[in-house]
Motif scaffolding. Structure first.
Motif, short mmCIF file in Angstrom:
data_model
loop_
_atom_site.label_atom_id
_atom_site.label_comp_id
_atom_site.label_asym_id
_atom_site.label_seq_id
_atom_site.Cartn_x
_atom_site.Cartn_y
_atom_site.Cartn_z
N ILE A 25 41.40 41.35 37.84
CA ILE A 25 39.76 40.95 36.76
C ILE A 25 38.69 41.43 36.26
O ILE A 25 37.92 41.91 35.83
CB ILE A 25 39.54 39.47 37.57
CG1 ILE A 25 40.16 38.32 38.40
CG2 ILE A 25 37.94 39.32 37.28
CD1 ILE A 25 40.21 37.50 37.18
N ARG A 26 38.64 42.57 37.83
CA ARG A 26 37.60 43.45 36.96
C ARG A 26 38.04 44.38 36.04
O ARG A 26 37.56 44.91 35.23
CB ARG A 26 37.05 44.76 38.43
CG ARG A 26 36.00 44.12 39.04
CD ARG A 26 36.13 45.09 40.50
NE ARG A 26 34.90 44.76 41.39
CZ ARG A 26 34.17 45.14 41.53
NH1 ARG A 26 33.48 45.47 40.29
NH2 ARG A 26 32.62 44.53 41.89
N ARG A 27 39.28 44.90 35.50
CA ARG A 27 39.86 45.60 35.15
C ARG A 27 39.98 45.23 33.45
O ARG A 27 39.22 46.11 32.62
CB ARG A 27 41.20 46.39 35.39
CG ARG A 27 41.90 47.02 36.13
CD ARG A 27 43.07 48.14 36.07
NE ARG A 27 43.97 46.74 36.44
CZ ARG A 27 44.16 46.30 37.92
NH1 ARG A 27 43.62 47.02 38.15
NH2 ARG A 27 44.99 45.19 38.55
N ARG A 28 40.02 43.58 33.95
CA ARG A 28 39.88 43.60 31.99
C ARG A 28 38.47 43.47 31.58
O ARG A 28 38.47 43.07 30.28
CB ARG A 28 40.14 41.41 32.76
CG ARG A 28 42.37 41.26 32.63
CD ARG A 28 41.60 39.41 33.06
NE ARG A 28 43.57 39.07 32.97
CZ ARG A 28 43.58 38.54 32.01
NH1 ARG A 28 42.76 37.77 30.96
NH2 ARG A 28 45.01 37.63 32.08
N LEU A 29 36.95 43.37 32.45
CA LEU A 29 36.43 43.17 32.65
C LEU A 29 35.07 44.50 32.19
O LEU A 29 34.06 44.53 31.32
CB LEU A 29 35.46 41.49 33.60
CG LEU A 29 35.54 41.01 33.43
CD1 LEU A 29 34.99 40.71 34.60
CD2 LEU A 29 35.45 39.98 32.45
N GLY A 37 33.71 35.10 31.64
CA GLY A 37 32.35 35.29 31.91
C GLY A 37 31.31 34.97 32.83
O GLY A 37 30.42 36.11 32.98
N HIS A 38 31.23 34.41 33.98
CA HIS A 38 30.75 34.04 35.10
C HIS A 38 31.29 35.25 35.94
O HIS A 38 30.82 36.10 36.36
CB HIS A 38 31.82 32.79 35.63
CG HIS A 38 30.55 31.32 34.91
ND1 HIS A 38 31.89 30.88 34.50
CD2 HIS A 38 29.42 31.33 34.59
CE1 HIS A 38 31.18 29.63 33.11
NE2 HIS A 38 29.32 30.10 33.71
N ALA A 39 32.58 35.52 36.28
CA ALA A 39 32.79 36.32 36.58
C ALA A 39 32.16 38.04 35.63
O ALA A 39 31.27 38.72 36.98
CB ALA A 39 34.53 36.45 36.29
N TYR A 40 32.35 38.43 35.21
CA TYR A 40 31.34 39.41 34.54
C TYR A 40 29.86 39.88 34.87
O TYR A 40 29.08 40.61 35.76
CB TYR A 40 31.40 39.66 32.95
CG TYR A 40 30.69 40.68 32.67
CD1 TYR A 40 31.46 42.13 32.77
CD2 TYR A 40 29.49 40.88 32.10
CE1 TYR A 40 30.95 42.82 32.34
CE2 TYR A 40 28.89 42.40 31.36
CZ TYR A 40 29.36 42.89 32.16
OH TYR A 40 29.07 44.46 31.04
#
Length: 284
Positions: free
Chosen positions: A278-282, A18-21
């Motif tokens: 991570i970008r793909r996940r988000l 959530g923070h990464a997004y």
């Protein structure tokens, strides 16, 4: 005017998806606008903030490919400035000292029954017990060193500002005015017992000090924007534009949170995940 975006985590645990997004979205939007992306550390909670977690924030964000201007603004280094901003609110009698303990508040709310109103986060509104203490008694207690915090007298504050609104930005970029209703929060805490400020006060002061033009944060802070607009008007601070993005949920549909042990970026990295993954996940 240069657009300024910011990501402002608290160092009370390791960052999760959530923070990464939120961080990546802010950085992407700043880049697209030809603006600036700032990192701010919101570390005014002395009981939960840890240097280890702060260092992990820097490491995780750099691993994601982000960078930011130095030095990073740390809220704990500006507490005296935040406390000073409380003084005009005291002089205008827009805040009052609250001597109630949490137990006393719970007991009073229970006495008033299950129909007692709640704030947008679901917590019972403060019943206003200390709002009615006469001035000589307040001064006596303060002079005697009675433990206290400061609450905003919401009725007085709203009467002074009149109707409020804030400018929201939808995901498609369209802007629209949103009615702010801070009264739903009741007499919120504006300075705490252990630190002479609060999240609400510090965040509007820091955004103004850093000339933030776009506040892009999670949907869970949507309703808190009403308090922030109220404080901005009372303190004559500029109003940024607001965008409240979707929350990243776990498999059970819960918002990711440090308190429930959501998987951290650190653990995902150690398991072999990449920044691109991570970008793909988000979906970014």
């Amino acid at each position: 005017m240069t657009s300024v975006f910011r990501f402002a985590p608290s160092p009370n645990g390791f960052l999760h998806l959530g923070h990464a997004y939120s961080a990546l979205l802010n950085a992407d939007l700043a880049r697209a606008a030809g603006g600036r992306f700032l990192l701010r550390i919101e570390d005014i909670d002395p009981e939960r903030s840890r240097p280890t977690f702060e260092e992990a924030i820097y490491h995780d964000l750099r691993w994601l490919g982000l960078d930011w201007p130095e030095p990073v603004r740390r809220q704990s280094e500006h507490v005296a400035e935040h406390a000073e901003a409380l003084q005009p609110l005291k002089r205008r009698r827009l805040v009052y000292p609250c001597f109630c303990t949490r137990g006393e508040i719970r007991a009073e709310v229970a006495r008033r029954g299950p129909s007692w109103p709640r704030d947008p986060d679901g917590s019972p509104l403060y019943p206003g017990t200390c709002r009615h203490i006469v001035e000589p008694e307040r001064l006596r207690r303060l002079g005697g060193g009675a433990p206290h915090l400061w609450r905003l007298d919401m009725a007085r504050a709203v009467a002074e500002t009149g109707p409020l609104s804030w400018t929201g930005i939808a995901e498609d970029g369209t802007m629209h005015d949103i009615l702010a209703d801070p009264a739903r929060w009741g007499d919120v805490v504006i300075a705490r017992r252990d630190v002479p400020t609060s999240y609400h006060l510090s965040v509007v002061l820091d955004d103004a000090a850093q000339r933030v033009t776009h506040v892009v944060r999670g949907q869970d802070l949507y309703h808190a924007t009403a308090i922030h607009r109220l404080l901005q008007v009372l303190l004559e601070l500029p109003a940024p534009l607001y965008r409240h993005h979707r929350l990243v949920l776990d498999e059970e549909g819960r918002k990711l949170s440090k308190s429930i042990g959501s998987a951290s970026l650190r653990s995902l990295r150690e398991a072999g995940e990449s920044p691109a993954g991570i970008r793909r996940r988000l979906g970014l």
